[in-house]
Each structure stands twice: as structure tokens, then as C-alpha cells.
Scaffold this motif. Structure first.
Motif, mmCIF file in Angstrom:
data_model
loop_
_atom_site.group_PDB
_atom_site.id
_atom_site.type_symbol
_atom_site.label_atom_id
_atom_site.label_comp_id
_atom_site.label_asym_id
_atom_site.label_seq_id
_atom_site.Cartn_x
_atom_site.Cartn_y
_atom_site.Cartn_z
ATOM 1 N N ASN A 181 -31.129 5.545 -42.727
ATOM 2 C CA ASN A 181 -32.277 6.433 -42.461
ATOM 3 C C ASN A 181 -33.632 5.727 -42.490
ATOM 4 O OD1 ASN A 181 -30.478 8.443 -42.116
ATOM 5 N ND2 ASN A 181 -31.009 9.579 -43.964
ATOM 6 N N ALA B 274 -37.405 9.253 -33.952
ATOM 7 C CA ALA B 274 -36.205 9.601 -34.732
ATOM 8 C C ALA B 274 -36.528 9.594 -36.227
ATOM 9 C CB ALA B 274 -35.077 8.619 -34.414
ATOM 10 N N ALA C 14 -38.020 12.613 -37.864
ATOM 11 C CA ALA C 14 -37.121 13.740 -38.158
ATOM 12 C C ALA C 14 -36.387 13.565 -39.484
ATOM 13 C CB ALA C 14 -36.115 13.888 -37.018
ATOM 14 N N PHE C 15 -36.412 12.330 -40.000
ATOM 15 C CA PHE C 15 -35.673 12.045 -41.240
ATOM 16 C C PHE C 15 -36.586 11.794 -42.431
ATOM 17 C CE2 PHE C 15 -32.591 11.150 -37.956
ATOM 18 C CZ PHE C 15 -31.355 11.438 -38.520
ATOM 19 N N GLU D 287 -36.059 24.413 -37.771
ATOM 20 C CA GLU D 287 -36.249 23.532 -36.612
ATOM 21 C C GLU D 287 -37.669 23.598 -36.048
ATOM 22 O OE1 GLU D 287 -34.108 25.930 -36.885
ATOM 23 O OE2 GLU D 287 -34.333 27.345 -35.226
ATOM 24 N N LEU E 117 -39.816 21.300 -38.017
ATOM 25 C CA LEU E 117 -39.477 19.929 -37.636
ATOM 26 C C LEU E 117 -40.107 19.568 -36.285
ATOM 27 C CD1 LEU E 117 -38.025 17.222 -37.728
ATOM 28 C CD2 LEU E 117 -35.915 18.356 -37.058
ATOM 29 N N ALA F 45 -34.820 15.261 -27.959
ATOM 30 C CA ALA F 45 -34.622 15.848 -29.286
ATOM 31 C C ALA F 45 -35.113 17.285 -29.375
ATOM 32 C CB ALA F 45 -35.323 14.986 -30.335
ATOM 33 N N GLU G 237 -30.420 19.733 -37.983
ATOM 34 C CA GLU G 237 -29.352 18.733 -37.895
ATOM 35 C C GLU G 237 -29.162 18.228 -36.469
ATOM 36 O OE1 GLU G 237 -27.924 16.713 -39.933
ATOM 37 O OE2 GLU G 237 -29.357 17.758 -41.203
ATOM 38 N N ARG H 93 -32.053 16.037 -35.274
ATOM 39 C CA ARG H 93 -31.922 14.695 -35.874
ATOM 40 C C ARG H 93 -30.868 13.858 -35.153
ATOM 41 N NH1 ARG H 93 -32.248 16.295 -42.301
ATOM 42 N NH2 ARG H 93 -34.496 15.968 -42.476
ATOM 43 N N GLU H 94 -29.740 14.495 -34.906
ATOM 44 C CA GLU H 94 -28.627 13.772 -34.275
ATOM 45 C C GLU H 94 -28.999 13.306 -32.867
ATOM 46 O OE1 GLU H 94 -24.878 15.931 -34.438
ATOM 47 O OE2 GLU H 94 -24.195 14.696 -32.739
ATOM 48 N N LEU I 49 -31.718 10.439 -32.956
ATOM 49 C CA LEU I 49 -31.201 9.125 -33.341
ATOM 50 C C LEU I 49 -30.318 8.522 -32.244
ATOM 51 C CD1 LEU I 49 -31.087 6.906 -35.371
ATOM 52 C CD2 LEU I 49 -29.305 8.135 -36.602
#
Ligand code: MRU
Length: 344
Positions: free
Chosen positions: A9, A58, A61-62, A69, A72, A104, A111, A114-115, A118
């Protein structure tokens, strides 16, 4: 090894401010840390900035927890704007940021966002390696045994995710068994040529000679170089923007009848634009008036001297003999051939 990558991360990168004195990996756990790394050139070079922009989005988001959401998404937009403000000239930074943002934001949960972010950032990094190898393969045909090539700045693995653009072409040519000599301009004031290019080439066992920037004329006049290849930070309809000193090399090459080549991926083309629309980054006076060492800084000019420090310059496309891209070699007339080969 890759110049920039994702681990636990965090965004990790080779800290180019420290080379060649020491090899250190910098860990960025927040977008502010990554933004500072970009601004201070711990990571630099147009394609590496594309990956950094992507990974930066990315990372946003982490970097903390989000209640939903929408929160975020708002956070990511703010962080993307900040990342885009770190350096203005290389279009690739904006390409990387926009690409990850566009994918994104379609995610429907924290979740999922984020996925997707990345994955897209990783894809940018992977694609950069692929396209550099392709450019190397294609560009190598411009060279033959006995060539002596002049280059500026650093356009190697360190300026990309891996392998390089202009230096990648040199690398590929040597790997194919072509005997080349390289002359590297030191690239004042931040010395990407002397600190990074010579370091990379020596590691690869490629014959490299360091010169100061103002020696480009004498090496051409004495027949010590017969080709020039450089990278690009942005290619617009009428010009190539690249490290300060590139324009001078193109004029000198023209005066000496030496072909002047540019190597850059499709994402460096900003074909909708013309030169007037490009912002050339101006950097601090500190870079010119001090010599920086790890023991501190020494004045090398009067402290109150007036300073002009643009980091890039504009080379008219008419000075460019060919552009190496991952889609093929592009020759003049560029107004016809760029759209034909790159589909822009
Ligand atoms: O200021 P820098 O070091 O980011 O400038 C880099 C260059 O000018 C490179 O020539 C360019 O980004 C092409 S890199 C493959």
C-alpha cells in the motif's frame, strides 16, 4: 529493477536525488510525499511521471479510511489536482493521472474503486516497459557499427519504468551487437546526464564519455559524434519540448549535417496543441547559485544575482530527422505522418 513500483500500500521509487552517490529506495505512503518526490526530482522523466501520476491517484485511495465511495471520489479529485500541480511540462504526468481517475471513478464502492485504481496504475507501469522495449527494437535500426551518439538529460530506465526511451534505443542497439559510443551532456543544473545517464551506461558496459553541455559544439566540429538522440516531455504540432539544451543541440546538429532523433511513446504526443499552449517549468534560483553536496551547499554565484532557470526548451519539428515511437519510426512531414502512424 523498476524505477517505481507498488508495495504494501505504498509507492516505492529509486531516489534519483541521491544517485550516483548512494542507491536508496524512497517509500511514499501519502500523496503529499509522492508529490514532493516529483517536485524535487526524486522521480523524473516523462514516462516515469506517467507511472507516478497513475500510482499517485491509486495511493490517494489507500492513504486513509473513507466512510463511503462519494467521500473517496472527492478525496481522489483533490489529490489528482495536487499531483497535476507538481510539474507542468511533461504531458505524461497528466496522462497517468487522468487515466487512473477515469477508470477508478467508475467503481461503485470504496473497495472497487481501490481495486480498479491500483490495477490501472499497474497497467500503465507494465505498458511502459513493453513500449520501451518496442521503441528500442524499432529505433535500433537508425544505428550502425561505429556510430558515436550524443544525448542529453537522462532518458534511460530511471526516466521510465524500465529500459528507457532514447537511452533504451541505444541500449537495444548495443544489445543487438551494434558497436556504439555515447557522449552524454552533463545537463546543468541538475546533472541528470552526469549523475544518471553515465551511471546507467557504465552499469551496462556501454562506452560513455561525459562532456559539459557547452562542449556539444566542439565534439560535432571535430567529428566525434555523428548522431544525436534525445527524449521528449511533450510533442505538439510544431515542436518537441525536452530538457533545457535540447534546442541548442538540434541547431548545432543541423549546422553540422548530423541527424537529430527523438524517441518518445505515443502518450508524449499532445497533438491537439501548439507550442504557445505549453508551459515551460521555471525552477528555483537555488539550483544555479549553489553547488549542492551531501555536506551542504556552497555559493557558486553572487547570492543576489538575477537568475533565469527554465527546465525545458522548444525544438522546432523541422530540426528533427525522425521520431522513434513504439508504433514505428515517424519521418517528416509530421503533420501527415504522426496522424497516420499514431492515429492521432
Ligand atoms: O527534468 P527532468 O529530469 O524530468 O527532465 C527529463 C527530460 O527532459 C527527459 O529528456 C524526458 O522526460 C524524456 S525521458 C524518457
Amino acid at each position: 529493477m523498476r524505477t517505481i513500483f507498488w508495495e504494501n500500500n505504498a509507492v516505492k521509487l529509486i531516489d534519483q536525488r541521491k544517485l550516483p552517490d548512494s542507491f536508496e529506495i524512497l517509500t511514499c505512503r501519502t500523496v503529499n510525499e509522492l508529490g514532493e518526490a516529483i517536485r524535487t526530482l526524486a522521480i523524473r522523466g516523462a514516462p516515469a511521471l506517467e507511472a507516478a501520476g497513475g500510482y499517485g491517484v491509486a495511493l490517494s485511495a489507500f492513504e486513509r479510511d473513507f466512510s463511503d465511495e462519494n467521500e473517496l471520489r472527492e478525496h481522489m479529485k483533490g489529490r489528482a489536482d495536487y499531483l497535476a500541480s507538481t510539474r507542468p511540462t511533461a504531458v505524461n504526468l497528466f496522462v497517468g493521472i487522468e487515466r487512473v481517475m477515469n477508470s477508478a471513478l467508475k467503481g461503485k464502492s470504496v473497495e472497487e474503486i481501490r481495486e480498479i485504481a491500483l490495477k490501472e496504475a499497474q497497467r500503465i507501469a507494465d505498458e511502459d516497459v513493453e513500449r520501451n522495449m518496442k521503441m528500442g527494437e524499432i529505433g535500433a535500426e537508425l544505428f550502425e557499427d561505429g556510430d558515436s551518439v550524443l544525448t542529453i538529460c537522462n532518458t534511460g530506465s530511471l526516466a521510465t519504468v524500465y529500459w528507457g526511451t532514447a537511452l533504451g534505443v541505444i541500449r537495444s542497439a548495443v544489445e543487438k551487437g551494434i558497436e556504439l559510443k555515447v557522449f552524454a551532456c552533463e545537463t546543468r543544473p541538475l546533472n541528470q546526464g552526469s549523475r544518471l545517464t553515465t551511471w546507467e551506461l557504465i552499469q551496462d558496459g556501454i562506452d560513455v564519455t561525459l562532456i559539459i553541455d557547452s562542449m556539444a559544439g566542439i565534439v560535432m566540429q571535430r567529428g566525434m559524434v555523428n548522431k544525436v538522440i534525445v527524449g521528449a516531455d511533450r510533442i505538439v504540432r510544431d515542436a518537441v519540448f525536452n530538457k533545457i539544451g535540447t534546442y541548442t543541440l538540434s541547431v548545432l546538429a543541423k549546422a553540422h549535417g548530423i541527424p537529430f532523433y527523438v524517441a518518445a511513446p505515443k502518450t508524449t504526443f499532445d497533438w491537439e496543441k501548439f507550442s504557445q499552449e505549453v508551459v515551460i517549468e521555471e525552477r528555483s534560483r537555488e539550483e544555479l547559485i549553489y553547488c549542492h553536496t551531501k555536506c551542504g551547499k556552497t555559493l557558486i554565484a553572487p547570492k543576489n544575482v538575477k537568475v533565469y532557470n527554465p527546465a525545458f526548451d522548444r525544438t522546432p519539428l523541422e530540426n528533427v530527422a525522425a521520431v522513434v515511437t513504439e508504433h514505428g519510426l515517424i519521418y517528416p512531414p509530421y503533420s501527415e505522418n504522426v496522424p497516420k502512424i499514431l492515429g492521432l
